[in-house]
Design an enzyme around this catalytic site. Structure first.
Site, PDB file in Angstrom:
ATOM      1  N   ARG A 103       0.811  -1.234   0.000  1.00 54.81           N
ATOM      2  CA  ARG A 103       0.000   0.000   0.000  1.00 54.81           C
ATOM      3  C   ARG A 103       0.837   1.273   0.000  1.00 54.81           C
ATOM      4  O   ARG A 103       0.368   2.336   0.391  1.00 54.81           O
ATOM      5  CB  ARG A 103      -0.994   0.009   1.168  1.00 54.81           C
ATOM      6  CG  ARG A 103      -1.945  -1.168   1.134  1.00 54.81           C
ATOM      7  CD  ARG A 103      -3.194  -0.911   1.932  1.00 54.81           C
ATOM      8  NE  ARG A 103      -4.071  -2.063   1.835  1.00 54.81           N
ATOM      9  CZ  ARG A 103      -4.083  -3.083   2.684  1.00 54.81           C
ATOM     10  NH1 ARG A 103      -3.286  -3.077   3.730  1.00 54.81           N
ATOM     11  NH2 ARG A 103      -4.904  -4.082   2.507  1.00 54.81           N
TER      12      ARG A 103
ATOM     13  N   LYS B 169       3.169  11.081 -11.484  1.00 48.93           N
ATOM     14  CA  LYS B 169       2.366  10.233 -12.381  1.00 48.93           C
ATOM     15  C   LYS B 169       3.120   8.922 -12.600  1.00 48.93           C
ATOM     16  O   LYS B 169       4.299   8.934 -12.967  1.00 48.93           O
ATOM     17  CB  LYS B 169       2.144  10.914 -13.733  1.00 48.93           C
ATOM     18  CG  LYS B 169       1.007  11.913 -13.727  1.00 48.93           C
ATOM     19  CD  LYS B 169       0.689  12.383 -15.140  1.00 48.93           C
ATOM     20  CE  LYS B 169      -0.418  13.406 -15.142  1.00 48.93           C
ATOM     21  NZ  LYS B 169      -0.666  13.961 -16.486  1.00 48.93           N
TER      22      LYS B 169
ATOM     23  N   GLU C 203      10.353  18.891 -24.815  1.00 45.04           N
ATOM     24  CA  GLU C 203       9.589  19.138 -23.579  1.00 45.04           C
ATOM     25  C   GLU C 203      10.106  20.400 -22.880  1.00 45.04           C
ATOM     26  O   GLU C 203       9.362  21.083 -22.181  1.00 45.04           O
ATOM     27  CB  GLU C 203       9.658  17.934 -22.631  1.00 45.04           C
ATOM     28  CG  GLU C 203       9.108  16.629 -23.213  1.00 45.04           C
ATOM     29  CD  GLU C 203       7.573  16.501 -23.134  1.00 45.04           C
ATOM     30  OE1 GLU C 203       6.892  17.433 -22.667  1.00 45.04           O
ATOM     31  OE2 GLU C 203       7.072  15.440 -23.557  1.00 45.04           O
TER      32      GLU C 203
ATOM     33  N   LYS D 205       7.493  23.035 -13.976  1.00 43.24           N
ATOM     34  CA  LYS D 205       6.642  21.873 -13.714  1.00 43.24           C
ATOM     35  C   LYS D 205       6.270  21.819 -12.235  1.00 43.24           C
ATOM     36  O   LYS D 205       5.118  21.552 -11.885  1.00 43.24           O
ATOM     37  CB  LYS D 205       7.318  20.574 -14.155  1.00 43.24           C
ATOM     38  CG  LYS D 205       6.437  19.369 -13.828  1.00 43.24           C
ATOM     39  CD  LYS D 205       6.409  18.287 -14.832  1.00 43.24           C
ATOM     40  CE  LYS D 205       5.354  17.249 -14.446  1.00 43.24           C
ATOM     41  NZ  LYS D 205       5.366  16.050 -15.252  1.00 43.24           N
TER      42      LYS D 205
ATOM     43  N   GLU E 256      -4.275  17.047 -11.614  1.00 39.16           N
ATOM     44  CA  GLU E 256      -4.683  17.441 -12.968  1.00 39.16           C
ATOM     45  C   GLU E 256      -6.193  17.635 -13.072  1.00 39.16           C
ATOM     46  O   GLU E 256      -6.860  17.028 -13.910  1.00 39.16           O
ATOM     47  CB  GLU E 256      -4.190  16.428 -14.019  1.00 39.16           C
ATOM     48  CG  GLU E 256      -4.221  17.026 -15.417  1.00 39.16           C
ATOM     49  CD  GLU E 256      -3.557  16.142 -16.473  1.00 39.16           C
ATOM     50  OE1 GLU E 256      -2.454  15.631 -16.229  1.00 39.16           O
ATOM     51  OE2 GLU E 256      -4.157  15.979 -17.540  1.00 39.16           O
TER      52      GLU E 256
ATOM     53  N   ARG F 240      -2.824  21.742 -14.633  1.00 39.79           N
ATOM     54  CA  ARG F 240      -1.785  20.768 -15.005  1.00 39.79           C
ATOM     55  C   ARG F 240      -1.948  20.290 -16.444  1.00 39.79           C
ATOM     56  O   ARG F 240      -0.985  19.874 -17.084  1.00 39.79           O
ATOM     57  CB  ARG F 240      -1.779  19.586 -14.019  1.00 39.79           C
ATOM     58  CG  ARG F 240      -0.643  18.606 -14.281  1.00 39.79           C
ATOM     59  CD  ARG F 240      -0.394  17.665 -13.120  1.00 39.79           C
ATOM     60  NE  ARG F 240       0.662  16.706 -13.453  1.00 39.79           N
ATOM     61  CZ  ARG F 240       1.220  15.863 -12.599  1.00 39.79           C
ATOM     62  NH1 ARG F 240       0.824  15.849 -11.337  1.00 39.79           N
ATOM     63  NH2 ARG F 240       2.165  15.029 -12.992  1.00 39.79           N
TER      64      ARG F 240
ATOM     65  N   ASN G 274       0.165  19.371 -21.304  1.00 37.64           N
ATOM     66  CA  ASN G 274      -0.111  18.543 -22.491  1.00 37.64           C
ATOM     67  C   ASN G 274      -0.033  19.342 -23.786  1.00 37.64           C
ATOM     68  O   ASN G 274      -0.467  18.850 -24.834  1.00 37.64           O
ATOM     69  CB  ASN G 274      -1.489  17.891 -22.368  1.00 37.64           C
ATOM     70  CG  ASN G 274      -1.532  16.906 -21.222  1.00 37.64           C
ATOM     71  OD1 ASN G 274      -0.571  16.167 -21.007  1.00 37.64           O
ATOM     72  ND2 ASN G 274      -2.606  16.912 -20.459  1.00 37.64           N
TER      73      ASN G 274
ATOM     74  N   HIS H 212       0.563  17.582 -27.026  1.00 32.43           N
ATOM     75  CA  HIS H 212       0.421  16.142 -26.798  1.00 32.43           C
ATOM     76  C   HIS H 212      -0.799  15.532 -27.485  1.00 32.43           C
ATOM     77  O   HIS H 212      -0.789  14.351 -27.794  1.00 32.43           O
ATOM     78  CB  HIS H 212       0.388  15.839 -25.294  1.00 32.43           C
ATOM     79  CG  HIS H 212       1.752  15.910 -24.656  1.00 32.43           C
ATOM     80  ND1 HIS H 212       2.501  17.064 -24.627  1.00 32.43           N
ATOM     81  CD2 HIS H 212       2.520  14.968 -24.048  1.00 32.43           C
ATOM     82  CE1 HIS H 212       3.648  16.835 -24.012  1.00 32.43           C
ATOM     83  NE2 HIS H 212       3.685  15.571 -23.652  1.00 32.43           N
TER      84      HIS H 212
ATOM     85  N   HIS I  62       0.383  12.610 -29.551  1.00 26.62           N
ATOM     86  CA  HIS I  62      -0.017  11.222 -29.252  1.00 26.62           C
ATOM     87  C   HIS I  62      -0.691  10.589 -30.461  1.00 26.62           C
ATOM     88  O   HIS I  62      -0.490   9.402 -30.743  1.00 26.62           O
ATOM     89  CB  HIS I  62      -0.977  11.173 -28.061  1.00 26.62           C
ATOM     90  CG  HIS I  62      -0.287  11.266 -26.734  1.00 26.62           C
ATOM     91  ND1 HIS I  62      -0.905  11.749 -25.610  1.00 26.62           N
ATOM     92  CD2 HIS I  62       0.965  10.939 -26.355  1.00 26.62           C
ATOM     93  CE1 HIS I  62      -0.049  11.723 -24.597  1.00 26.62           C
ATOM     94  NE2 HIS I  62       1.088  11.229 -25.026  1.00 26.62           N
TER      95      HIS I  62
ATOM     96  N   HIS J 166       8.645  10.111 -28.747  1.00 27.79           N
ATOM     97  CA  HIS J 166       7.597  10.890 -28.084  1.00 27.79           C
ATOM     98  C   HIS J 166       7.860  12.395 -28.207  1.00 27.79           C
ATOM     99  O   HIS J 166       6.979  13.172 -28.596  1.00 27.79           O
ATOM    100  CB  HIS J 166       7.489  10.472 -26.612  1.00 27.79           C
ATOM    101  CG  HIS J 166       6.567  11.333 -25.816  1.00 27.79           C
ATOM    102  ND1 HIS J 166       5.202  11.298 -25.960  1.00 27.79           N
ATOM    103  CD2 HIS J 166       6.818  12.300 -24.885  1.00 27.79           C
ATOM    104  CE1 HIS J 166       4.654  12.189 -25.152  1.00 27.79           C
ATOM    105  NE2 HIS J 166       5.612  12.812 -24.490  1.00 27.79           N
TER     106      HIS J 166
HETATM  107  N1  GLY Z   1       3.658  14.821 -18.209  1.00 21.62           N
HETATM  108  C1  GLY Z   1       2.563  15.645 -17.882  1.00 21.62           C
HETATM  109  C2  GLY Z   1       2.253  15.667 -16.427  1.00 21.62           C
HETATM  110  O1  GLY Z   1       3.034  15.202 -15.627  1.00 21.62           O
HETATM  111  O2  GLY Z   1       1.219  16.144 -16.052  1.00 21.62           O
END
Ligand code: GLY
Length: 357
Positions: free
Chosen positions: A115, A137, A179, A221, A231, A235, A239, A242, A246, A260
Site C-alpha cells: 500500500r 504520475k 519538452e 513543472k 490534474e 496541469r 499537455n 500532446h 499522441h 515521443h
Molecule cells: N507529463 C505531464 C504531467 O506530468 O502532467
C-alpha cells in the site's frame, strides 16, 4: 551550477536536485530518507552505462529488460515480486534509476507494494529529468492504450544529474528538448527567448546552459504540479502539443520512426497553427516557435516524419480516443501567443482537419 527546486505539496513535498554532479550527494541524501533497506531498480542498458553510480547506492540492483515492454501487467508483477523477494517493506526505499519507463513502472510498483513504499527518482534522460520524474504520475500500458493504468505516487526526492545525459544519443536528447521548449511555449516567454539564444549550447552539452534549461523546466513543472497535483485544471497545460503528438505516435504505431518528444515538437507546431487558424494567436508567434524547433534540428511538420504520409481522419480518430477527451470532445491546449497556453474543449473538428491537411 546546482539548484534545488522545491515541489510544494504539503505533507508530500519534496526537492528536485538539479545540476552536474549532484548524484555524488545521493548516498547522503538517501540516508536521511529511510533507515530500512534500499533497492535500486534500473534496466540493463542504464546499468551498463552507469554501473559505478548504481553500485555506490546498491550492490544488488534489480535490472530489468530495457524498453517500453516492461510497462505492462506482466512487467509490474515481475518487479513487485522481485521487490518482495528482496524484503522491501513499508520502511524501505526504492530508487528508480533510469528513463521514463523505469520511473513510471517503479513508481507504480512502489505505490502498490504494501500500500505504498517511499521512492526516489534518478532520471537518466532529458525527458525524464524535465517531465516524467516530477509530479508523481506512474503508469503501465495496456492493449487499449498507453499509460491507462496507474496512480499518483509522489517521489520523496528527484536527483537530476545533468552529467548522466552525456551518454544519451543525440536524437534522444533532442526529443527530450522538445519538452523543455514546451515550458517556454506554454507559460514563460522569457525562458523561450533564453532557449532561442542558448538552447543550442545546452544541446551541445554546455554544463551551465544544460543545468539552467533543466532547472528552469523543473521550476515550471513544480509550480504547476503544486497548484494542481491531480490534474483537475491547470496541469493539463503540460499537455501542450500532446493531443496531436499522441495521435501521430499512435498512427505510426509507437515505433522508432517517431520518438515521443518528436511527436510533441510537431504537435506544438500544430497546436500553434490551429490557434492561428482560430484567430487566437499571431502568426508571428507560430513562425517563431517553428523557427526555433528547426534551428535545433527538431521536426516541426507532419511531412518531417520520414517515409510516412498521414490520413487526417485516422489522426482525428486517435484524438477522439485520447485520455483527455470528454464526452467525445477532444481537448486541445491552445495558445494566445508564445507563453500563453489555455485548454479548449470546444474546437470544431473541421478546423482540426484543415490544420492536419
Ligand atoms: N507529463 C505531464 C504531467 O506530468 O502532467
Amino acid at each position: 551550477m546546482k539548484s534545488i527546486v522545491p515541489v510544494a505539496l504539503g505533507a508530500h513535498s519534496y526537492d528536485i536536485h538539479v545540476g552536474a554532479g549532484v548524484l555524488a550527494e545521493a548516498p547522503t541524501l538517501l540516508a536521511t530518507l529511510s533507515r530500512g533497506p534500499l533497492r535500486v531498480v534500473t534496466d540493463a542498458h542504464v546499468a551498463k552505462l552507469h554501473s559505478d553510480a548504481i553500485a555506490a547506492l546498491d550492490a544488488a540492483p534489480i535490472v530489468l529488460e530495457p524498453g517500453e515492454g516492461a510497462k505492462s501487467f506482466a512487467g509490474l508483477e515481475n518487479l513487485i515480486r522481485a521487490l518482495l523477494r528482496r524484503d522491501i517493506g513499508r520502511d524501505g526505499l526504492i530508487v528508480a534509476f533510469g528513463g521514463g519507463v523505469i520511473g513510471d513502472l517503479t513508481g507504480l510498483a512502489a505505490g502498490m507494494l504494501k500500500r505504498g513504499v517511499a521512492f526516489v527518482q534518478v532520471p537518466t534522460t532529458l525527458l525524464a529529468q524535465v517531465d516524467s520524474s516530477i509530479g508523481g504520475k506512474t503508469a503501465i500500458n495496456v492493449p487499449e492504450g498507453k499509460n491507462l493504468v496507474g496512480l499518483f505516487h509522489q517521489p520523496q526526492l528527484v536527483i537530476a544529474d545533468t552529467t548522466l545525459l552525456t551518454t544519451l544519443p543525440q536524437r534522444e536528447l533532442l526529443a527530450g528538448y522538445a519538452e523543455v521548449v514546451k515550458y517556454g511555449a506554454l507559460g514563460d516567454l522569457e525562458f523561450f527567448a533564453w532557449l532561442e539564444a542558448h538552447g543550442a549550447e545546452a544541446l551541445a552539452g554546455d554544463d551551465a546552459a544544460l543545468s539552467h534549461a533543466v532547472a528552469q523546466s523543473c521550476r515550471m513543472k513544480a509550480a504547476i504540479v503544486s497548484r494542481d497535483p491531480l490534474e483537475t485544471g491547470e496541469r493539463a497545460l503540460l499537455n501542450l502539443g500532446h493531443t496531436f503528438g499522441h495521435a501521430l505516435e499512435a498512427a505510426v504505431g509507437f515505433s522508432g520512426r517517431l520518438l515521443h518528444g518528436e511527436g510533441v515538437a510537431i504537435g506544438m507546431a500544430l497546436a500553434f497553427a490551429l490557434s492561428v487558424r482560430l484567430g487566437l494567436c499571431p502568426r508571428a508567434d507560430e513562425e517563431r516557435l517553428v523557427a526555433h524547433l528547426k534551428a535545433v534540428g527538431l521536426p516541426s511538420a507532419i511531412g518531417d516524419i520520414a517515409g510516412w504520409r498521414p490520413d487526417a481522419m485516422t489522426l482525428l480518430a486517435h484524438m477522439r480516443h485520447d485520455k483527455k477527451a470528454r464526452a467525445g470532445r477532444i481537448a486541445f491546449v491552445l495558445v494566445r501567443g508564445l507563453g500563453q497556453a489555455f485548454v479548449a474543449n470546444d474546437v470544431e473538428e473541421d478546423k482540426v482537419l484543415e490544420v492536419l491537411a
